[in-house]
Motif scaffolding. Structure first.
Motif, short mmCIF file in Angstrom:
data_model
loop_
_atom_site.label_atom_id
_atom_site.label_comp_id
_atom_site.label_asym_id
_atom_site.label_seq_id
_atom_site.Cartn_x
_atom_site.Cartn_y
_atom_site.Cartn_z
N ASP A 129 -5.68 9.68 4.49
CA ASP A 129 -4.76 10.21 3.48
C ASP A 129 -5.60 11.05 2.53
O ASP A 129 -6.51 10.54 1.88
CB ASP A 129 -4.08 9.07 2.73
N TYR A 170 -9.47 2.35 0.39
CA TYR A 170 -8.80 1.07 0.17
C TYR A 170 -9.92 0.06 -0.11
O TYR A 170 -10.80 -0.15 0.74
CB TYR A 170 -8.01 0.64 1.40
N THR A 178 0.82 -1.21 0.00
CA THR A 178 0.00 0.00 0.00
C THR A 178 0.85 1.26 0.00
O THR A 178 0.57 2.23 -0.72
CB THR A 178 -0.94 -0.01 1.22
N ALA A 196 0.66 4.19 -2.74
CA ALA A 196 0.36 5.57 -2.36
C ALA A 196 1.43 6.52 -2.89
O ALA A 196 1.11 7.62 -3.38
CB ALA A 196 0.23 5.68 -0.85
N ILE A 247 -6.20 9.72 -1.02
CA ILE A 247 -6.74 8.39 -1.26
C ILE A 247 -8.18 8.32 -0.78
O ILE A 247 -8.47 8.49 0.41
CB ILE A 247 -5.89 7.31 -0.56
N THR A 294 -9.14 6.29 5.10
CA THR A 294 -7.74 6.10 4.73
C THR A 294 -6.79 7.03 5.47
O THR A 294 -5.59 6.78 5.50
CB THR A 294 -7.56 6.35 3.23
#
Length: 469
Positions: free
Chosen positions: A291, A297, A233, A237, A294, A289
């Motif tokens: 993030d 997931y 991952t 990323a 993002i 996430t």
């Protein structure tokens, strides 16, 4: 999608693999919590109670693998693949799936996999017979999407894999993907559409960004990476940030990434191996996430569905699901689906793609009873449209292992086969013959293989004959 055993794009280099495994070991199964700072998506992902994994669990309560598969695979959200090309039923299927998710206040996820020349004619070949029919299919799907949030993963491999396309064919595909995105967004303003960006050990970020722009990412919400693959991952990323930076440098900003974490939890080995028994599930599906780049997931490729190496592409294999999940920690506590499957499956999925079937076959299989040795074959029409159809044949070894197989049948009046996959096709007049390819001929006693084809003409139900060697 069903990645190919012969696709070098899927195999990590030694250096990349070592880096991926090291990163995965450092925290591949971390569970995201709290409020998501993911760009534009928040909320609970839809956990379909009628996945292939859930049906297997319902049918096998006493199997030693059931608890692991139930708790770590069937309990999780995964994407529904639309890959069995059928214009007449896809709208109803999409509407039923999306409505079930909406009723629970959860976010459905759909992977659209019907582009012509899919997978460059490999193990997941098939799809629409032409781009005009493909757009009709997209329109039918769009009319079933409702008005609430839905995640659309549009055509895996369609942008990262272009080696089999001419310059003109690439331009036509780019236009088709751009039109598909616009059609989906026009039908449901809350649909989140993501385009194919391959993965971190495939195309360079700048190359992939340029391809995304040509395919209309400006109209989409972003891109997805790592579908059916095993890159860590953290590596995905970082790759996503590079793609986003390149997009921004070319005038396309505000996009986001989705990462497939269904198989990137560590362990080593070749991409295909024994159909991924040397891999592990990664991050459990979530929109949390933490993030900003993002959105989610996701488990785009459902764990336990084979890639066409040791098993038929798309078939659910409990030993694969168990191997992927057995060493993973328990998932975070969630509310289970409100319904369970009402019937147990009678056969493994039989679609040529690497996905579970998304529509019922239009004809029932016609099966030659298995002999004590040799092989048998069963035919079914998996989809039809005006002027053509898609057929599929399942080959099964008898009571002894076989080294290879040949299937023959007689074409109906006006029928011509235009494309075949997972077998070597020859025709002479109305006689059609398909022989195994190098990787699916040797079958253990009782084991199966499948091949499929597209044909012009009206679908019939031929008698098929299998001989072994």
């Amino acid at each position: 999608m069903s990645p190919l055993p012969k696709n070098p794009r899927r195999r990590l280099t030694t250096v990349a693999l070592a880096a991926a495994c090291a990163t995965a070991a450092a925290g591949a199964w971390a569970v995201a919590g709290g409020t998501a700072s993911a760009g534009t998506v928040t909320g609970s992902l839809y956990r379909d109670p009628d996945t292939a994994a859930a049906r297997w669990v319902a049918a096998n309560p006493n199997d030693s693998r059931t608890a692991v598969i139930r708790d770590k695979v069937a309990s999780q959200a995964s994407s529904r693949w639309l890959s069995n090309f059928n214009l007449s039923t896809v709208q109803a299927e999409v509407s039923g799936y999306v409505s079930a998710a909406n009723a629970l206040g959860q976010i459905p996820q759909l992977t659209l996999y019907g582009i012509p020349n899919r997978d460059c004619g490999g193990a997941s070949a098939g799809g629409a017979p032409d781009l005009a029919t493909y757009q009709t299919w997209i329109g039918n799907i769009s009319r079933g999407l409702g008005s609430q949030t839905v995640l659309i993963l549009l055509e895996p491999d369609s942008i990262a894999l272009q080696t089999c396309l001419s310059a003109g064919e690439i331009t036509a595909r780019d236009a088709a993907l751009r039109s598909a995105t616009q059609t989906i967004k026009g039908a449901n303003a809350n649909a989140k559409v993501y385009l194919d960006a391959g993965h971190s050990t495939w195309n360079a970020a700048g190359v992939q960004a340029s391809r995304l722009i040509a395919s209309g990412v400006a109209d989409a919400d972003g891109f997805y990476t790592n579908v059916s693959n095993f890159n860590a991952t953290a590596n995905e990323a970082a790759y996503g940030r590079s793609v986003l930076s390149s997009l921004s440098g070319q005038g396309v900003a505000g996009k986001h990434q989705v990462i497939d974490t269904s198989r990137n939890g560590g362990a080593a080995g070749d991409w295909c191996g024994d159909d991924n028994t040397d891999r592990r599930i990664g991050q459990y599906p979530t929109t949390a996430t933490n993030d900003a780049n993002i959105d989610a997931y996701l488990w785009v490729k459902p764990p336990g569905e084979a890639d066409g190496c040791a098993y038929a592409a798309g078939s659910f294999q409990p030993n694969l699901a168990y191997s992927l999940a057995s060493a993973a920690p328990n998932p975070p506590a969630t509310t289970p689906p409100t319904t369970v499957p009402t019937t147990a499956p009678t056969t493994a999925p039989t679609t040529a793609p690497t996905t579970a079937p998304t529509t019922a076959p239009t004809t029932a299989p016609t099966t030659t009873p298995p002999a004590t040795a040799g092989c048998s074959a069963a035919y079914q029409t998996t989809s039809t449209w005006s002027g053509g159809f898609q057929g599929q044949v399942t080959v099964k070894a008898g009571s002894s292992a076989i080294a290879g197989w040949t299937v023959t049948w007689t074409l109906g009046t006006g029928q011509t086969i235009t494309q075949a996959w997972n077998g070597e096709l020859t025709t002479s007049g109305s006689a059609a013959t398909v022989r195994n390819v190098s990787w699916n001929g040797a079958l253990a006693a009782g084991a199966t293989a499948q091949f499929g084809f597209l044909a012009n003409g009206t679908a019939t139900t031929p008698a098929v004959t299998c001989t072994s060697r």
